[in-house]
Design an enzyme around this catalytic site. Structure first.
Site, PDB file in Angstrom:
ATOM      1  N   ASP A 169     -56.718  25.525   9.012  1.00 48.45           N
ATOM      2  CA  ASP A 169     -56.807  26.732   8.169  1.00 48.45           C
ATOM      3  C   ASP A 169     -57.801  26.409   7.043  1.00 48.45           C
ATOM      4  OD1 ASP A 169     -54.979  24.910   6.962  1.00 48.45           O
ATOM      5  OD2 ASP A 169     -54.069  26.500   5.763  1.00 48.45           O
TER       6      ASP A 169
ATOM      7  N   HIS B 230     -54.228  15.447   2.216  1.00 42.04           N
ATOM      8  CA  HIS B 230     -53.224  15.824   3.223  1.00 42.04           C
ATOM      9  C   HIS B 230     -53.786  15.790   4.653  1.00 42.04           C
ATOM     10  CE1 HIS B 230     -50.944  17.363  -0.199  1.00 42.04           C
ATOM     11  NE2 HIS B 230     -51.982  18.084  -0.538  1.00 42.04           N
TER      12      HIS B 230
HETATM   13  C1  BDR Z   1     -51.295  21.647   3.115  1.00 42.08           C
HETATM   14  O1  BDR Z   1     -51.380  23.012   2.698  1.00 42.08           O
HETATM   15  C2  BDR Z   1     -52.724  23.441   2.686  1.00 42.08           C
HETATM   16  O2  BDR Z   1     -52.985  24.098   1.495  1.00 42.08           O
HETATM   17  C3  BDR Z   1     -53.569  22.212   2.822  1.00 42.08           C
HETATM   18  O3  BDR Z   1     -54.775  22.494   3.513  1.00 42.08           O
HETATM   19  C4  BDR Z   1     -52.683  21.255   3.571  1.00 42.08           C
HETATM   20  O4  BDR Z   1     -52.793  21.464   4.962  1.00 42.08           O
HETATM   21  C5  BDR Z   1     -50.718  20.809   1.996  1.00 42.08           C
HETATM   22  O5  BDR Z   1     -49.436  21.219   1.665  1.00 42.08           O
HETATM   23 CA    CA Z   2     -54.643  22.765   5.877  1.00 42.99          CA
END
Ligand code: BDR
Ligand code: CA
Length: 318
Positions: free
Chosen positions: A10, A244
């Site tokens: 995403d 992340h």
């Molecule tokens: C996750 O949420 C999204 O905003 C980031 O891309 C990551 O995948 C972190 O909580």
């Molecule tokens: Ca993400």
């Protein structure tokens, strides 16, 4: 032989970093990107994927558009907090050159299902957004749940969530989909906030990308600096931005970067803990564990790998 990988993104600043990490990993062959909604609308994410693949020198990688919203909803709007962290366009409000090609006609779900049938154990799917596409693939083909190897960025087992005390952002978008995935899929590796918030990037690191003197280096540094700045407001105690999504790719390449706890997982879908990832009390004693959750990480080693792998992509690009 390189392991085949599909990224379900995403995109999103850290999704962009995950893409660069995969492209900079000779152990992996990126056979496609599937787009999901989350940090942005699915169309925006797909446009970002196409632009970033060109910027990183890989216009040959196909991009497949995914489902537009969660299974329990009939639409999707970007949350204010997502736009704050990733910018309104998902890539830190940095204007990327528009891609010279379009996304594929085939849907993300069809591509996921067909790829698992074709490649089986030679394929890993790394999903770094909501679980909506993955859950739809599970429902579309019974073989998918049995044979897919999934690494997800999402959830929080030993720490609080980041959109509520309980819920992490990706799981929070579609708790029913993540719950279905944990209950049905035979092999899920969960890389959640427990470890991703221990892996941090700073302005000193992005300065090294800018110093490479390539357009890709400058743009990725600009994109990431926006994200680091947002973290100064949302989590100033961290001293950097959470890596992340690239950590999930890092684990797909080399799982010795983390310690994994075998446990059957579920997601709460009701009440105030909606979106919580937690052990499934009804399958606690089952000998067979269908999920492994990362609970510790060698952050220094991962950061070294990230700088080396992303650096090599940015250096070779324009
Ligand atoms: C996750 O949420 C999204 O905003 C980031 O891309 C990551 O995948 C972190 O909580
Ligand atoms: Ca993400």
């Amino acid at each position: 032989m390189a392991k085949k990988i599909i990224l379900d993104l995403d995109t999103g600043v850290d999704d962009a970093l995950a893409l660069a990490y995969a492209l900079g990993s000779p152990e992996l062959e990126l056979i496609g990107v599937t787009g999901t909604y989350g940090n942005v609308l699915v169309g925006t994410g797909v446009a970002n994927d196409l632009s970033l693949l060109e910027l990183f020198g890989h216009p040959e990688v196909p991009v497949y558009p995914g489902l537009r919203h969660a299974r329990a909803r009939d639409g999707f709007e970007v949350l204010e907090i997502s736009a704050f962290i990733h910018g309104g366009n998902g890539v830190g409000d940095v204007e990327l050159p528009e891609a010279q090609r379009e996304a594929e006609e085939k849907s993300a779900v069809d591509f996921l299902v067909e790829s698992v049938r074709e490649y089986g154990d030679d394929l890993v799917i790394v999903a770094t957004g909501p679980s909506t596409n993955v859950a739809a693939a599970i429902e579309a083909d019974p073989e998918f749940a049995r044979n897919a190897h999934l690494v997800i960025m999402g959830g929080a087992l030993t720490v609080p969530g980041n959109v509520s005390a309980w819920a992490e952002a990706n799981i929070n978008q579609d708790p029913e989909a993540s719950d279905l995935m944990f209950r049905k899929a035979a092999d899920v590796t969960m890389v959640g906030l427990d470890v991703t918030l221990q892996t941090l990037l700073t302005y000193e690191d992005t300065a090294k990308w800018r110093e490479l003197g390539t357009r890709a280096g400058t743009l990725l540094a600009d994109i990431t600096d926006y994200y680091i700045k947002a973290y100064e407001t949302t989590a100033p105690y961290l001293g950097g931005c959470g890596l992340h999504d690239p950590l999930a790719v890092g684990v797909a390449v080399d799982e010795s970067l983390v310690q994994l706890l075998g446990i059957n997982m579920k997601v709460d879908t009701e009440g105030e803990t909606r979106g919580r990832t937690i052990g499934d009390e009804q399958r606690l004693s089952d000998e067979r564990k269908t999920a492994r959750v990362a609970v510790a990480v060698d952050a220094d080693r991962f950061l070294g790998e990230l700088m080396r792998r992303i650096g090599s992509v940015l250096q070779q690009a324009d």
